[in-house]
Design an enzyme around this catalytic site. Sequence first.
Site: not given
Ligand SMILES: NC(=O)C1=CN([C@@H]2O[C@H](COP(=O)(O)OP(=O)(O)OC[C@H]3O[C@@H](n4cnc5c(N)ncnc54)[C@H](OP(=O)(O)O)[C@@H]3O)[C@@H](O)[C@H]2O)C=CC1
Ligand SMILES: C[C@H](O)[C@@H]1OC(=O)[C@H](O)[C@@H]1O
Length: 254
Positions: A144, A146, A157, A161, A189
């Site tokens: 991220s 982040s 968090y 990352k 984001t």
């Molecule tokens: N959205 C954003 O702005 C940003 C996101 N990220 C990163 O992207 C990644 C995906 O997040 P995002 O798509 O946004 O969020 P979502 O909540 O849409 O997706 C999260 C996914 O992770 C799964 N998950 C959560 N906990 C577990 C676990 N303990 N074991 C297995 N699977 C798990 C969820 O499964 P289920 O629904 O079945 O629980 C889901 O499939 C994360 O690592 C996040 O830190 C990074 C930067 C920015």
């Molecule tokens: C979940 C937040 O909106 C998201 O997570 C990240 O890793 C990005 O920097 C945003 O803060």
Amino acid sequence: MKLLEGNTVLVTGASTGIGRAAAIGAAQHGADVAINYANSDRSAASCVAEIEALGQRAITVKGDVADPQTAQDFVARAVEAFGKVDVKVSNAGICPFHAFLDMPADVVERTFKVNLHGAYFMVQGAAQQMVKQGHGGSIVAVSSISALVGGEYQTHYTLTKAGVHSLMQSTAIALGKHGIRCNSVLPGTILTEINKDDLADVEKREYMEKRVPLGRLGASEDLAGPIVFLASDMAAYVTGAALRVDGGMYVNLQ
Ligand SMILES: NC(=O)C1=CN([C@@H]2O[C@H](COP(=O)(O)OP(=O)(O)OC[C@H]3O[C@@H](n4cnc5c(N)ncnc54)[C@H](OP(=O)(O)O)[C@@H]3O)[C@@H](O)[C@H]2O)C=CC1
Ligand SMILES: C[C@H](O)[C@@H]1OC(=O)[C@H](O)[C@@H]1O
């Protein structure tokens, strides 16, 4: 041109959001896909249906990435179904927004375990299989921006990352001799389930939008291309790299 023809791609956290978009993006590029997730059975099943509609094979392997055994089971099930592992996308993560001074210890511990331990053991499990196969591979971790900047309600968090980003740098060194490349993407984001509640605050959402030179927050699909690229031979000489996918948010000081 299909960039992942004949590959087996494993994606953690692929029921929703960025992981789901990466899984579907890999299938659009000719890969068979194994998806891990924790809770969302229906979303995971619909991801499989979308991949199958593209003419590719897909399986789900439900399990908590915080448990090291989940990584071993995920790889074993993928090998049983598709015979090999070529690409691993370590994506699963959580971000329970909370203030610093009264942050509950259990929230900190769970966030570390899912985001950091989960990535570590998932990357290790895939690498063990790739080394056994002997024909290299590609690992992409979802870090991220982040990893580079802070967040008032993300003190538990952001360091996870940064850890994922660092893990890709160290594993790039450890695994280079096996022809395994390790890179990370750093999303800005992106509108997903993880921040739905946080961005329900209209003032905050508008503020975040204004920070993006490209003029909008990201969609999960914005990550699919960069992840497929890093996974593919198009990036054959790229390892230990971190690719920001943030619409320019990080560089926007003034
Ligand atoms: N959205 C954003 O702005 C940003 C996101 N990220 C990163 O992207 C990644 C995906 O997040 P995002 O798509 O946004 O969020 P979502 O909540 O849409 O997706 C999260 C996914 O992770 C799964 N998950 C959560 N906990 C577990 C676990 N303990 N074991 C297995 N699977 C798990 C969820 O499964 P289920 O629904 O079945 O629980 C889901 O499939 C994360 O690592 C996040 O830190 C990074 C930067 C920015
Ligand atoms: C979940 C937040 O909106 C998201 O997570 C990240 O890793 C990005 O920097 C945003 O803060």
